[in-house]
Design a protein around this motif. Structure first.
Motif, mmCIF file in Angstrom:
data_model
loop_
_atom_site.group_PDB
_atom_site.id
_atom_site.type_symbol
_atom_site.label_atom_id
_atom_site.label_comp_id
_atom_site.label_asym_id
_atom_site.label_seq_id
_atom_site.Cartn_x
_atom_site.Cartn_y
_atom_site.Cartn_z
ATOM 1 N N GLY A 1 9.430 -9.486 -11.260
ATOM 2 C CA GLY A 1 7.973 -9.465 -11.224
ATOM 3 C C GLY A 1 7.360 -9.566 -9.844
ATOM 4 O O GLY A 1 6.139 -9.536 -9.698
ATOM 5 N N ARG A 2 8.179 -9.674 -8.808
ATOM 6 C CA ARG A 2 7.663 -9.885 -7.446
ATOM 7 C C ARG A 2 6.685 -8.819 -6.996
ATOM 8 O O ARG A 2 5.641 -9.119 -6.426
ATOM 9 N N ALA A 3 7.033 -7.569 -7.213
ATOM 10 C CA ALA A 3 6.174 -6.477 -6.742
ATOM 11 C C ALA A 3 4.810 -6.539 -7.413
ATOM 12 O O ALA A 3 3.773 -6.390 -6.752
ATOM 13 N N ASP A 4 4.793 -6.795 -8.712
ATOM 14 C CA ASP A 4 3.523 -6.894 -9.427
ATOM 15 C C ASP A 4 2.706 -8.082 -8.941
ATOM 16 O O ASP A 4 1.499 -7.968 -8.718
ATOM 17 N N HIS A 5 3.348 -9.226 -8.777
ATOM 18 C CA HIS A 5 2.641 -10.421 -8.305
ATOM 19 C C HIS A 5 2.080 -10.214 -6.901
ATOM 20 O O HIS A 5 0.949 -10.608 -6.610
ATOM 21 N N THR A 6 2.885 -9.626 -6.034
ATOM 22 C CA THR A 6 2.432 -9.401 -4.657
ATOM 23 C C THR A 6 1.267 -8.422 -4.642
ATOM 24 O O THR A 6 0.281 -8.641 -3.928
ATOM 25 N N ALA A 7 1.361 -7.361 -5.420
ATOM 26 C CA ALA A 7 0.260 -6.389 -5.502
ATOM 27 C C ALA A 7 -1.020 -7.062 -5.972
ATOM 28 O O ALA A 7 -2.096 -6.837 -5.400
ATOM 29 N N ASP A 8 -0.919 -7.901 -6.996
ATOM 30 C CA ASP A 8 -2.098 -8.604 -7.493
ATOM 31 C C ASP A 8 -2.669 -9.546 -6.430
ATOM 32 O O ASP A 8 -3.883 -9.703 -6.317
ATOM 33 N N ALA A 9 -1.792 -10.169 -5.643
ATOM 34 C CA ALA A 9 -2.235 -11.116 -4.624
ATOM 35 C C ALA A 9 -2.987 -10.440 -3.484
ATOM 36 O O ALA A 9 -3.935 -11.003 -2.940
ATOM 37 N N VAL A 10 -2.591 -9.218 -3.112
ATOM 38 C CA VAL A 10 -3.212 -8.563 -1.951
ATOM 39 C C VAL A 10 -4.337 -7.601 -2.305
ATOM 40 O O VAL A 10 -5.097 -7.187 -1.429
ATOM 41 N N ARG A 11 -4.480 -7.236 -3.573
ATOM 42 C CA ARG A 11 -5.450 -6.207 -3.970
ATOM 43 C C ARG A 11 -6.877 -6.517 -3.502
ATOM 44 O O ARG A 11 -7.542 -5.674 -2.914
ATOM 45 N N ALA A 12 -7.383 -7.705 -3.773
ATOM 46 C CA ALA A 12 -8.767 -8.035 -3.431
ATOM 47 C C ALA A 12 -9.003 -7.982 -1.924
ATOM 48 O O ALA A 12 -10.074 -7.584 -1.479
ATOM 49 N N LEU A 13 -7.999 -8.354 -1.147
ATOM 50 C CA LEU A 13 -8.149 -8.389 0.303
ATOM 51 C C LEU A 13 -7.904 -7.027 0.955
ATOM 52 O O LEU A 13 -8.671 -6.601 1.816
ATOM 53 N N LEU A 14 -6.856 -6.336 0.523
ATOM 54 C CA LEU A 14 -6.413 -5.130 1.235
ATOM 55 C C LEU A 14 -6.655 -3.825 0.491
ATOM 56 O O LEU A 14 -6.444 -2.756 1.046
ATOM 57 N N GLY A 15 -7.070 -3.898 -0.764
ATOM 58 C CA GLY A 15 -7.451 -2.684 -1.478
ATOM 59 C C GLY A 15 -6.435 -2.189 -2.475
ATOM 60 O O GLY A 15 -5.279 -2.602 -2.508
ATOM 61 N N GLU A 16 -6.910 -1.255 -3.282
ATOM 62 C CA GLU A 16 -6.122 -0.721 -4.392
ATOM 63 C C GLU A 16 -4.912 0.077 -3.910
ATOM 64 O O GLU A 16 -3.839 -0.004 -4.505
ATOM 65 N N ARG A 17 -5.061 0.868 -2.861
ATOM 66 C CA ARG A 17 -3.927 1.691 -2.414
ATOM 67 C C ARG A 17 -2.784 0.817 -1.907
ATOM 68 O O ARG A 17 -1.613 1.068 -2.230
ATOM 69 N N VAL A 18 -3.086 -0.201 -1.113
ATOM 70 C CA VAL A 18 -2.038 -1.099 -0.630
ATOM 71 C C VAL A 18 -1.352 -1.770 -1.824
ATOM 72 O O VAL A 18 -0.125 -1.841 -1.887
ATOM 73 N N ALA A 19 -2.149 -2.225 -2.797
ATOM 74 C CA ALA A 19 -1.573 -2.867 -3.986
ATOM 75 C C ALA A 19 -0.662 -1.899 -4.734
ATOM 76 O O ALA A 19 0.435 -2.270 -5.171
ATOM 77 N N ARG A 20 -1.091 -0.645 -4.894
ATOM 78 C CA ARG A 20 -0.270 0.344 -5.599
ATOM 79 C C ARG A 20 1.044 0.586 -4.861
ATOM 80 O O ARG A 20 2.110 0.669 -5.468
ATOM 81 N N LEU A 21 0.971 0.680 -3.553
ATOM 82 C CA LEU A 21 2.185 0.894 -2.764
ATOM 83 C C LEU A 21 3.130 -0.297 -2.874
ATOM 84 O O LEU A 21 4.347 -0.127 -3.020
ATOM 85 N N VAL A 22 2.581 -1.503 -2.790
ATOM 86 C CA VAL A 22 3.409 -2.704 -2.906
ATOM 87 C C VAL A 22 4.052 -2.775 -4.288
ATOM 88 O O VAL A 22 5.207 -3.159 -4.434
ATOM 89 N N ARG A 23 3.310 -2.366 -5.296
ATOM 90 C CA ARG A 23 3.819 -2.373 -6.667
ATOM 91 C C ARG A 23 4.897 -1.300 -6.845
ATOM 92 O O ARG A 23 5.691 -1.347 -7.770
ATOM 93 N N ARG A 24 4.882 -0.314 -5.950
ATOM 94 C CA ARG A 24 5.862 0.782 -5.947
ATOM 95 C C ARG A 24 5.751 1.665 -7.170
ATOM 96 O O ARG A 24 6.752 2.088 -7.745
ATOM 97 N N ARG A 25 4.533 1.946 -7.557
ATOM 98 C CA ARG A 25 4.292 2.869 -8.669
ATOM 99 C C ARG A 25 3.611 4.118 -8.120
ATOM 100 O O ARG A 25 2.647 4.025 -7.358
#
Length: 149
Positions: free
Chosen positions: A73-97
């Protein structure tokens, strides 16, 4: 968990120093801080204009620090943690989807390759403070975009 400031993000990235990810059969263990810097530096070399991709490479190792007992679950958790600060694209990339409109997402391939190479690449990737301005610019841009929505 949701990161609310660049300062909070920088503190977590600094906390990665001396924290090692678990080795697997194909890769040796790597210091998360060094891996984050090397991954981001490799992406900066390959895609100098794509700051969001570079930052995704910088922040993706946070999952191993923050959720060590949940590798799946790390990728999902990290994406959720950074989304509000860094944006949807960064979150999507971190999630690797991949994006829905991209059968083979070149951004994700570049991120995966840099992340793997960043585990063991032997070069000076600079210091974390070098990334503060980029993080601040992305956070400011994302807050402006969020205010428009």
């Amino acid at each position: 968990m949701e990161l609310r400031s660049v300062e909070e993000l920088m503190d977590l990235l600094y906390a990665c120093r001396g924290t090692w990810d678990a080795p697997d059969r194909a890769h040796p263990s790597a210091d998360l801080h060094d891996r984050a810097l090397r991954t981001a530096a490799l992406l900066r070399r390959g895609r100098p204009a794509d700051k969001e991709l570079q930052v995704a490479g910088l922040v993706q190792p946070l999952g191993a620090l923050l959720w060590p007992g949940d590798p799946a679950g790390r990728a999902d958790h990290t994406a959720d943690a950074v989304r509000a600060l860094l944006g949807e694209r960064v979150a999507r990339l971190v999630r690797r989807r991949p994006r829905r409109d991209a059968p083979a997402d070149d951004d994700l391939l570049a991120l995966r390759q840099a992340s793997e190479e960043g585990r063991s690449a032997g070069f000076d990737a600079g210091v974390l403070e070098d990334w503060r301005t980029v993080l601040e610019l992305l956070a400011a841009r994302n807050s402006r975009l969020g205010a428009v929505d």
